[in-house]
Design a protein around this motif. Structure first.
Motif, PDB file in Angstrom:
ATOM      1  N   ALA B  87       0.822  -1.215   0.000  1.00 58.58           N
ATOM      2  CA  ALA B  87       0.000   0.000   0.000  1.00 58.58           C
ATOM      3  C   ALA B  87       0.853   1.262   0.000  1.00 58.58           C
ATOM      4  O   ALA B  87       0.370   2.354  -0.312  1.00 58.58           O
ATOM      5  CB  ALA B  87      -0.926   0.009   1.216  1.00 58.58           C
ATOM      6  N   LEU B  88       2.111   1.121   0.351  1.00 63.76           N
ATOM      7  CA  LEU B  88       3.004   2.289   0.410  1.00 63.76           C
ATOM      8  C   LEU B  88       3.516   2.551  -1.005  1.00 63.76           C
ATOM      9  O   LEU B  88       4.654   2.253  -1.354  1.00 63.76           O
ATOM     10  CB  LEU B  88       4.155   2.025   1.392  1.00 63.76           C
ATOM     11  CG  LEU B  88       5.140   3.170   1.656  1.00 63.76           C
ATOM     12  CD1 LEU B  88       4.449   4.433   2.106  1.00 63.76           C
ATOM     13  CD2 LEU B  88       6.183   2.742   2.687  1.00 63.76           C
ATOM     14  N   THR B  89       2.634   3.128  -1.809  1.00 61.63           N
ATOM     15  CA  THR B  89       2.950   3.293  -3.230  1.00 61.63           C
ATOM     16  C   THR B  89       3.950   4.405  -3.451  1.00 61.63           C
ATOM     17  O   THR B  89       4.625   4.450  -4.467  1.00 61.63           O
ATOM     18  CB  THR B  89       1.668   3.626  -4.004  1.00 61.63           C
ATOM     19  OG1 THR B  89       1.008   4.707  -3.328  1.00 61.63           O
ATOM     20  CG2 THR B  89       0.748   2.414  -4.059  1.00 61.63           C
ATOM     21  N   ALA B 160       0.478   6.707   1.079  1.00 61.43           N
ATOM     22  CA  ALA B 160      -0.213   5.416   1.034  1.00 61.43           C
ATOM     23  C   ALA B 160      -1.683   5.611   1.341  1.00 61.43           C
ATOM     24  O   ALA B 160      -2.060   6.502   2.094  1.00 61.43           O
ATOM     25  CB  ALA B 160       0.373   4.463   2.076  1.00 61.43           C
ATOM     26  N   THR B 161      -2.481   4.765   0.744  1.00 61.41           N
ATOM     27  CA  THR B 161      -3.883   4.651   1.125  1.00 61.41           C
ATOM     28  C   THR B 161      -4.121   3.185   1.382  1.00 61.41           C
ATOM     29  O   THR B 161      -3.680   2.335   0.610  1.00 61.41           O
ATOM     30  CB  THR B 161      -4.813   5.125  -0.007  1.00 61.41           C
ATOM     31  OG1 THR B 161      -4.484   6.470  -0.332  1.00 61.41           O
ATOM     32  CG2 THR B 161      -6.272   5.054   0.420  1.00 61.41           C
ATOM     33  N   MET B 162      -4.773   2.879   2.484  1.00 60.32           N
ATOM     34  CA  MET B 162      -4.984   1.476   2.793  1.00 60.32           C
ATOM     35  C   MET B 162      -6.371   1.274   3.388  1.00 60.32           C
ATOM     36  O   MET B 162      -6.832   2.083   4.192  1.00 60.32           O
ATOM     37  CB  MET B 162      -3.918   1.012   3.780  1.00 60.32           C
ATOM     38  CG  MET B 162      -3.947  -0.488   3.998  1.00 60.32           C
ATOM     39  SD  MET B 162      -2.521  -1.007   4.964  1.00 60.32           S
ATOM     40  CE  MET B 162      -3.151  -2.589   5.518  1.00 60.32           C
ATOM     41  N   VAL B 346     -11.977   0.253   7.843  1.00 62.11           N
ATOM     42  CA  VAL B 346     -11.024   1.301   8.197  1.00 62.11           C
ATOM     43  C   VAL B 346     -10.239   1.674   6.953  1.00 62.11           C
ATOM     44  O   VAL B 346      -9.835   0.811   6.165  1.00 62.11           O
ATOM     45  CB  VAL B 346     -10.095   0.861   9.357  1.00 62.11           C
ATOM     46  CG1 VAL B 346      -9.293  -0.382   8.997  1.00 62.11           C
ATOM     47  CG2 VAL B 346      -9.168   1.994   9.783  1.00 62.11           C
ATOM     48  N   GLU B 347     -10.080   2.958   6.782  1.00 60.03           N
ATOM     49  CA  GLU B 347      -9.312   3.462   5.641  1.00 60.03           C
ATOM     50  C   GLU B 347      -8.403   4.556   6.154  1.00 60.03           C
ATOM     51  O   GLU B 347      -8.844   5.427   6.903  1.00 60.03           O
ATOM     52  CB  GLU B 347     -10.265   4.039   4.594  1.00 60.03           C
ATOM     53  CG  GLU B 347      -9.522   4.765   3.479  1.00 60.03           C
ATOM     54  CD  GLU B 347     -10.448   5.299   2.382  1.00 60.03           C
ATOM     55  OE1 GLU B 347     -11.660   4.988   2.407  1.00 60.03           O
ATOM     56  OE2 GLU B 347      -9.943   6.039   1.517  1.00 60.03           O
ATOM     57  N   PHE B 348      -7.139   4.476   5.775  1.00 56.98           N
ATOM     58  CA  PHE B 348      -6.288   5.608   6.155  1.00 56.98           C
ATOM     59  C   PHE B 348      -5.451   6.082   4.989  1.00 56.98           C
ATOM     60  O   PHE B 348      -5.194   5.338   4.044  1.00 56.98           O
ATOM     61  CB  PHE B 348      -5.408   5.272   7.360  1.00 56.98           C
ATOM     62  CG  PHE B 348      -4.302   4.277   7.101  1.00 56.98           C
ATOM     63  CD1 PHE B 348      -3.126   4.650   6.456  1.00 56.98           C
ATOM     64  CD2 PHE B 348      -4.424   2.959   7.530  1.00 56.98           C
ATOM     65  CE1 PHE B 348      -2.102   3.738   6.236  1.00 56.98           C
ATOM     66  CE2 PHE B 348      -3.404   2.038   7.309  1.00 56.98           C
ATOM     67  CZ  PHE B 348      -2.246   2.417   6.658  1.00 56.98           C
ATOM     68  N   GLN B 349      -5.083   7.343   5.091  1.00 54.04           N
ATOM     69  CA  GLN B 349      -4.088   7.895   4.185  1.00 54.04           C
ATOM     70  C   GLN B 349      -2.900   8.324   5.026  1.00 54.04           C
ATOM     71  O   GLN B 349      -3.068   8.937   6.083  1.00 54.04           O
ATOM     72  CB  GLN B 349      -4.642   9.121   3.453  1.00 54.04           C
ATOM     73  CG  GLN B 349      -5.593   8.736   2.347  1.00 54.04           C
ATOM     74  CD  GLN B 349      -5.868   9.902   1.411  1.00 54.04           C
ATOM     75  OE1 GLN B 349      -5.780  11.050   1.804  1.00 54.04           O
ATOM     76  NE2 GLN B 349      -6.205   9.571   0.171  1.00 54.04           N
ATOM     77  N   SER B 350      -1.727   7.992   4.554  1.00 53.03           N
ATOM     78  CA  SER B 350      -0.504   8.425   5.209  1.00 53.03           C
ATOM     79  C   SER B 350       0.047   9.591   4.399  1.00 53.03           C
ATOM     80  O   SER B 350       0.287   9.458   3.198  1.00 53.03           O
ATOM     81  CB  SER B 350       0.485   7.252   5.262  1.00 53.03           C
ATOM     82  OG  SER B 350       1.571   7.560   6.088  1.00 53.03           O
ATOM     83  N   LEU B 351       0.199  10.737   5.051  1.00 52.19           N
ATOM     84  CA  LEU B 351       0.461  11.986   4.332  1.00 52.19           C
ATOM     85  C   LEU B 351       1.825  12.569   4.668  1.00 52.19           C
ATOM     86  O   LEU B 351       2.253  12.569   5.826  1.00 52.19           O
ATOM     87  CB  LEU B 351      -0.604  13.029   4.710  1.00 52.19           C
ATOM     88  CG  LEU B 351      -2.050  12.691   4.354  1.00 52.19           C
ATOM     89  CD1 LEU B 351      -2.988  13.719   4.999  1.00 52.19           C
ATOM     90  CD2 LEU B 351      -2.238  12.677   2.842  1.00 52.19           C
ATOM     91  N   TYR B 352       2.444  13.135   3.654  1.00 50.50           N
ATOM     92  CA  TYR B 352       3.713  13.839   3.872  1.00 50.50           C
ATOM     93  C   TYR B 352       3.475  15.255   4.372  1.00 50.50           C
ATOM     94  O   TYR B 352       2.536  15.938   3.950  1.00 50.50           O
ATOM     95  CB  TYR B 352       4.517  13.912   2.570  1.00 50.50           C
ATOM     96  CG  TYR B 352       5.118  12.584   2.186  1.00 50.50           C
ATOM     97  CD1 TYR B 352       6.206  12.079   2.879  1.00 50.50           C
ATOM     98  CD2 TYR B 352       4.596  11.842   1.130  1.00 50.50           C
ATOM     99  CE1 TYR B 352       6.758  10.853   2.531  1.00 50.50           C
ATOM    100  CE2 TYR B 352       5.140  10.620   0.772  1.00 50.50           C
ATOM    101  CZ  TYR B 352       6.225  10.125   1.484  1.00 50.50           C
ATOM    102  OH  TYR B 352       6.775   8.916   1.148  1.00 50.50           O
ATOM    103  N   THR B 353       4.341  15.677   5.285  1.00 48.40           N
ATOM    104  CA  THR B 353       4.396  17.083   5.692  1.00 48.40           C
ATOM    105  C   THR B 353       5.868  17.459   5.826  1.00 48.40           C
ATOM    106  O   THR B 353       6.726  16.571   5.936  1.00 48.40           O
ATOM    107  CB  THR B 353       3.716  17.318   7.064  1.00 48.40           C
ATOM    108  OG1 THR B 353       4.355  16.479   8.045  1.00 48.40           O
ATOM    109  CG2 THR B 353       2.231  16.999   7.021  1.00 48.40           C
TER     110      THR B 353
END
Ligand SMILES: Cc1cc2nc3c(=O)[nH]c(=O)nc-3n(C[C@H](O)[C@H](O)[C@H](O)COP(=O)(O)OP(=O)(O)OC[C@H]3O[C@@H](n4cnc5c(N)ncnc54)[C@H](O)[C@@H]3O)c2cc1C
Ligand code: FES
Ligand code: FES
Lengths: 172, 792, 291
Positions: B87-89, B160-162, B346-353
């Motif tokens: 998922a970590l595209t 990522a979106t999972m 459950v759905e999450f997005q992992s976001l850059y900052t």
């Protein structure tokens, strides 16, 4: 105080004498050398730890003339002539654990042990003036030292226990 | 009989050394090494136009300045992405020294090596870097907007979106009698061990070998990484973890840029090189954790049974993703706690900052998940007018449903199956401990005095002891002492004591004859690391299995010597003896001598094993086939899947009606980590965890401004609790042994921290009468919340 | 976090110190509890430090019939522990207990804290509340006394000139019939206060309030002194209503929002703590009269 110039650097060096744990010590350091670094790296007494170098955590606490002091907030040169006790000096004369140290083991008051020397020195001095602290007083006595591991509960217990051990040891 | 050590409050064997100032932490080593300081970016997002070192070159004591352009070979590559996931595209990792761009304040740009740290910092101050500023993306909302990008090639800032789903949550929620939504957020904090990171590297040109000390939670993996990056044969690299002044997660990340750069410089310069992270560096270049926003939708019936739960959340992973998706995956799976959700999506997005990287900090995503789930339970109770513990009881997984399969995939890539636990029993204990049923009368009494109090409860389940494996090596020396080693590392958890207790029981040897080494690749080369409350389960089991193996060998040799049958032997206090006839015995040291057939004698003991000492069977070789000399062994433990510890906390708070100060009056813990090896150590772990939970709930946060400057990068303004801020903690235990490992243990390292924010938020909510949806909370924030609610 | 190099000077008299300070354009090193952390963070890099710690005679505490006099080397802890000073002026000890942690007080000096002029520091406010004086010496212009009303110029800025050594401070005793108190709220025990309030209330023989004032920290660039006598005078201690005093304080302060508290919250604390401080000072006055 005499000053000399280090041939390798433009920075002036200062002769400093200290009595550390009863031992007379002479060093030659730049003015900016923090007492914490002088103890740790010049005298190789690495029991004194450094956790923040801005006076907040208390890991570097040593006793100067018997009084707890942040060694990261003192220049070694400024402490010239002082008598200093570090955690290494809190042992019994025969090398066994001192009262506070023993209490820390009894009460599981340390985990990683990094903050511990600052607590040991602070509590050692505190008990001189407060031989029989309550739990609340014990909590206040350690209120200026940070520990990230123990949640302090067992350190509070160790203060009370150390007072007990001290009384036992002086009684015998 | 030797006294059983397992389960006893055995004083720690590591203490006398640490208490007398004889600990050896990273900066206690290498006094003569060259020292390192870094030029670190003062900007959150910028292109590096030029690095000008000319003004710095004349400084006396300067040895070297390195920038990215000086790197060579594989050190020029980005650092590894440690835990890849499908998922970590859009995984991104930093370079050891920034290449063309910096993505957070604190990112290393140039490395200075000098005679000491003072001089190195002088040089850092003289290096001029020219930047072209780029827009800083700070905070989840900014990142989610996607207007400005952290990495130009990562659209929408989405790493990522999972999604995971069991059952049809949307349908179940729609069909439920009651529906509700919540928006919940948790701010960033950090592990913040009292000792920062540090690396000391010594290159021995004669031996062509590298000896590296690093304050890490995984020396074996650092060794592999350093060998790979420096293109050295692995067997020329050894990594030792000295005493470590706390880790709490941040030191499991590796290799940190400095773990590559310091040995690289030592190799180039042919001199020992050391870097000791200072507190300010730790704030801006080590890892943080916790920042997440959650949108929750749920449906429940009239009795408060959860029918369907749908959670969307956004995880702020900072500038890079070296540790993959571990934190948000843990949130998404461990959120469920002791409850059956009906259907769950459950759905999450992992976001850059443009902020410091986010990797596990003790609890690792669980405090956020626990906060979400417990807020849901409280919301259901509030809506239906039910007691909050009743709603929880109704949603609990029951003991007879164990093992319970949630139908999800856990952080170790294996099914999320709870092995054991008795949640109703735990809750009953907690209610008794805190006096839940009497609280209303306490509240009225307090109210009569003008005091405002509240109570809250929170429950969690924690997957512990994750694989893949750990190992142990054990050798009985010819003096009868026992040396044990395991590959994973120690940061204050008392592993030496705990493992010695296990060995003492397994071998029948007293504790003082046992020496345990952890985290030294010279002693043990295969290991994973210390994280996820896994040491007791993993290394504890591995060491127990190893001890059993060595014991078997000792009995075999002793049986020969005593002319007895193995089945008739026992080991008592370091002696193998025939059961019931202690006169016929041989001490383990002598057995060790016999295990090693000798040609040369160097002392009286060894004489017994020399070739003319005793008549030998001429038909077999001195070392029989399938055997080896020495009384030693190695074994490994690799579990099918994780064990699951659990616990419940109840908190009583008082909030000042005028000043909004929040005071914790009681803090009660019921804790089940399976069989307990050393209750003293386990309680200590709980205390420390609770203190971090309290810190995370009421004091600590990372205050970034919109430009990406960390405003409170010091202990003066990042408010780690002192003793005055941590309540007295009352603990009760429940022991439901894990069926998964030979000892029945589950992990205990992280438990204390997990429900802190959830329980304290609930208590404040109970005291104030309005919902608490964001943690941590300060008196100032509580005051502002009161104003908002009063204004409505 | 290591300080930049500096030239170190160790005078043995005040005159020598003043001369060195002028000659080097350096800084005085007293307890170092404020100076050394900012030097270690390289937020300050003075070219020279003039170390007062080896000048004899500067640590004295002198309690006369009118005032407590302290020297530039009087450590916070020494003043806090001094019973004569406490008897004459209990506010000193009460406020000092809020200055950092005991370990910092063992080394930090009260005069240094006053000179440092941190708007969140307690002892500048105490000096201001009591109408104290700072004694300064420069090698060029000699000695002068600076009234506390003129001393605090802005955040971390005092009226002391760069070539002046503060050699002493004088805290006048509060008048007879007075009571005092210090009230403070900080995030953690020992931290600088979010707001702190010192209060002085004077009663006459009829237990009527003849004067009342408060001095607040962390609500402006300097300690904020507010005379609230008019809001209360003439009333006996048990009939007093401080509401008007709280309004005066609210009008006098100008707090800012920061990472620890909003301005509105600081205003709330200023009101609540002013009320508490005035009540405690009044109670203290009654207790002292009774004693
Ligand atoms: C962790 C921590 C917490 C703290 N919390 C508080 C708190 O809650 N409240 C509080 O009030 N303080 C607090 N302090 C500061 C402490 O009280 C300091 O000791 C004090 O502010 C300065 O005194 P010093 O003697 O250490 O001065 P120094 O650090 O030596 O000097 C401070 C400044 O004053 C100048 N200076 C000092 N003495 C003289 C003099 N005699 N003549 C001319 N110039 C002089 C110096 O040149 C320097 O610029 C804290 C400090 C620390 C490290
Ligand atoms: S290192 Fe001195 S107080 Fe933290
Ligand atoms: S024992 Fe680790 S910081 Fe205190």
């Amino acid at each position: 105080m005499t000053t000399a110039s280090d041939p390798a650097s433009a920075e002036a060096l200062h002769d400093v004498t200290l009595t550390v744990n009863g031992v007379f010590q002479q060093l030659r350091v730049p003015a900016r050398r923090l007492l914490s670094d002088a103890l740790r790296h010049d005298l190789r007494l690495t029991g004194t730890h450094v956790g923040c170098e801005h006076g907040v955590c208390g890991a570097c606490t040593v006793l100067i003339e018997g009084r707890p002091t942040r060694s990261c907030l003192v220049f070694a040169v400024s402490a010239d002539g002082a008598s200093i006790t570090t955690v290494e000096g809190c042992l019994e004369p025969d090398g066994t654990l001192g009262d506070v140290q023993q209490a820390f083991q009894d009460c599981h008051a340390l985990q990683c042990g990094f903050c511990t020397p600052g607590f040991i020195t602070t509590i050692t001095a505190y008990l001189e003036d407060h031989p029989n602290p309550t739990e609340d007083e014990a909590r206040e006595a350690i209120g200026g030292n940070l520990c990230r591991c123990t949640g302090y509960q067992n350190i509070v217990a160790a203060v009370v226990r150390a007072a007990e051990i001290r009384r036992e040891r002086t009684a015998t | 009989m030797t006294t059983k050590m397992f389960g006893q409050r055995v004083p720690r064997v590591e203490d006398p050394r640490l208490l007398s100032g004889q600990g050896r932490y990273l900066d206690d080593l290498g006094h003569d090494a060259l020292e390192v300081a870094f030029v670190r970016s003062p900007h959150a997002h910028a292109r590096i136009v030029d690095v000008d070192v000319s003004a710095a070159l004349d400084v006396e004591g300067l040895v070297a300045i390195y920038t990215y352009d000086d790197l060579d070979g594989r050190t020029t590559e980005p650092l590894p992405l440690l835990i890849p996931h499908p998922a970590l595209t859009h995984g991104r990792t930093p370079y050891a020294l920034a290449k063309d761009e910096v993505n957070h304040v604190g990112e290393a740009i140039a490395m200075v090596v000098a005679s000491d740290r003072y001089v190195a910092e002088d040089v850092v101050g003289l290096i001029q870097v020219e930047y072209e500023l780029l827009p800083a993306v700070v905070g989840i909302e900014r990142s989610r907007d996607g207007g400005d990008l952290v990495h130009a090639d990562v659209p929408g800032n989405v790493a990522a979106t999972m999604v995971q789903e069991v059952g049809d949550a949307a349908t179940m929620i729609a069909a439920a009698g009651h529906r509700a939504t919540l928006s919940l957020s948790i701010e960033r904090s950090a592990s913040m061990p009292m000792e920062g990171k540090g690396v000391l590297a010594r290159w021995d040109p004669d031996d062509e070998s590298l000896l590296m000390h690093t304050s890490t939670q995984t020396s074996t993996s650092v060794r592999q990484a350093v060998a790979a990056k420096l293109s050295l044969p692995v067997d020329r690299v050894e990594v030792v973890t000295p005493d470590v002044g706390g880790g709490f997660g941040v030191k499991i990340v590796h290799p940190w840029p400095e773990e590559i750069l310091v040995p690289w410089a030592a190799l180039r310069l042919g001199q020992p090189v050391k870097w000791v992270e200072d507190r300010r560096e730790h704030f801006v270049s080590s890892a943080h954790e916790r920042g997440q926003l959650h949108e929750v939708e749920f449906g429940y019936d009239d009795d408060g049974h959860l029918r369907g739960l749908s959670v969307r959340f956004w995880h702020d992973n900072g500038a890079y993703t070296p540790y993959g998706l571990i934190v948000p995956i843990i949130t998404s799976t461990q959120l469920l706690g002791p409850y059956k959700p009906g259907a769950y999506r459950v759905e999450f997005q992992s976001l850059y900052t443009n902020t410091v990287i986010v990797t596990p900090y003790r609890g690792a995503g669980r405090p956020q998940g626990c906060f979400v789930m417990e807020r849901v339970m409280d919301a259901i109770a509030a809506d239906l007018g039910l007691d909050r513990t009743v709603v929880r009881e109704r949603n609990f997984i029951q003991p007879e449903e164990m093992p319970f399969d949630h139908g999800l995939i856990f952080q170790d890539g294996r099914p999320l199956i709870y092995d054991s636990g008795d949640f109703p029993a735990s809750l009953a204990k907690l209610k008794a401990l805190v006096g839940w049923d009497d609280f209303e009368s306490y509240r009225s009494a307090a109210r009569a005095e003008g005091r405002q109090v509240g109570i809250g409860v929170a429950c969690y389940v924690e997957g512990t002891g994750v694989g893949p494996y750990e190992g142990g090596h054990l050798r009985i020396e010819t003096d009868g002492s026992v040396v044990v080693s395991t590959g994973l590392t120690t940061q204050g958890q008392g592993h030496q004591t705990m493992l010695a207790q296990i060995v003492a029981d397994e071998l029948g040897v007293s504790m003082d004859r046992i020496r345990v080494t952890t985290g030294d690749t010279r002693r043990f080369k295969y290991a994973v690391g210390t994280f996820a409350s896994r040491t007791a389960v993993m290394s504890g089991s591995a060491v127990a299995l190893t001890a059993r193996k060595v014991r078997a060998k000792a009995l075999r040799i002793a049986a020969n010597a005593l002319e007895a049958s193995v089945d008739d032997l026992e080991i008592v206090d370091g002696h193998v003896q025939v059961k019931g006839s202690p006169g016929s015995q041989i001490d383990l040291g002598a057995v060790a001598v016999l295990s090693n057939p000798l040609r040369y004698a160097f002392d009286a003991g060894a004489t017994r094993a020399t070739q003319f000492a005793a008549p030998a069977d001429p038909s077999v070789p001195p070392v029989p086939e399938n055997d080896q000399p020495g009384l030693e062994g190695t074994d490994y433990y690799s579990p099918l899947r994780s064990t699951f510890a659990n616990g419940m906390h109840a908190v009583v708070v008082e909030t000042d009606p005028e000043t909004a100060e929040i005071k914790i009056l009681r803090y009660c813990v019921v804790h089940d980590c399976g069989t307990v090896i050393n209750p003293m150590i386990v309680e200590g772990q709980v205390h420390g965890g609770v203190a971090q939970g309290v810190g995370g709930a009421l004091y600590e946060r990372m205050e970034y401004d919109a430009a990406g400057q960390l405003l409170n990068a010091s202990y003066m303004d990042f408010l780690m609790p002192y003793a005055s801020e941590v309540p007295h903690i009352e603990i009760d235990h429940l022991e439901t042994p894990s069926p998964l490992n030979p000892l029945g243990v589950k992990g205990a390292g992280e438990a204390g921290v997990i429900p802190g924010s959830a329980a304290i938020a609930a208590a404040i909510e109970d005291a104030e009468g309005f919902a608490i949806a964001a943690m941590p909370i300060s008196p100032s924030e509580l005051f502002e919340l009161r104003r908002r609610h009063a204004g409505r | 976090m290591k300080p930049a190099p500096f030239a170190y000077h160790r005078p043995s008299t005040v005159a020598e110190a003043a001369q060195l300070l002028a000659a080097t354009q350096g800084k005085i090193l007293a307890g170092g509890q404020s100076l050394i952390p900012i030097m270690s963070m390289r937020l300050a890099s003075p070219a020279a430090l003039v170390d007062l710690n080896h000048v004899p005679g500067l640590a004295a505490i002198d309690v006369t019939s009118t005032a407590v006099h302290i020297g530039a080397l009087t450590r916070h802890a020494a003043l806090e522990a001094n019973d004569a000073a406490y008897l004459a002026n209990p506010l000193l000890r009460r406020a000092l207990r809020h200055v950092a942690h005991a370990t910092i007080r063992n080394r930090g000096t009260t005069v240094g804290s006053i000179v440092h002029a941190d708007p969140a520091a307690e002892m500048p406010a105490v000096l201001r509340l009591l109408g104290g004086i700072v004694e300064a010496v420069s090698s060029e212009r000699g000695h002068r006394s600076i009234d506390s009303a003129d001393f605090f110029v802005g955040p971390l800025e005092s009226a002391l000139q760069p070539d002046e050594v503060a050699v002493a401070a004088t805290f006048p005793h509060p008048p007879g019939g007075s009571g005092s108190s210090w009230a403070e709220i900080s995030r953690r025990h020992g931290d600088y206060g979010l707001v702190g309030v010192g209060s002085l209330v004077v009663l006459d023989e009829g237990r009527r309030i003849t004067s009342a004032s408060v001095c607040l920290i962390s609500v402006g660039g300097t300690p904020v002194l507010v005379d609230v006598t008019d809001a209360s005078s003439g009333t006996t201690y048990d009939a007093v209503d401080w509401t008007a005093a709280l309004e005066l304080v609210d009008a006098a302060i100008d707090p800012e929002s920061d990472i620890h508290a909003t301005a509105a919250y600081r205003r709330q604390l200023a009101r609540v703590l002013t009320g508490r401080a005035l009540a405690q000072a009044t109670a203290d006055a009654i207790a002292r009269v009774a004693a």
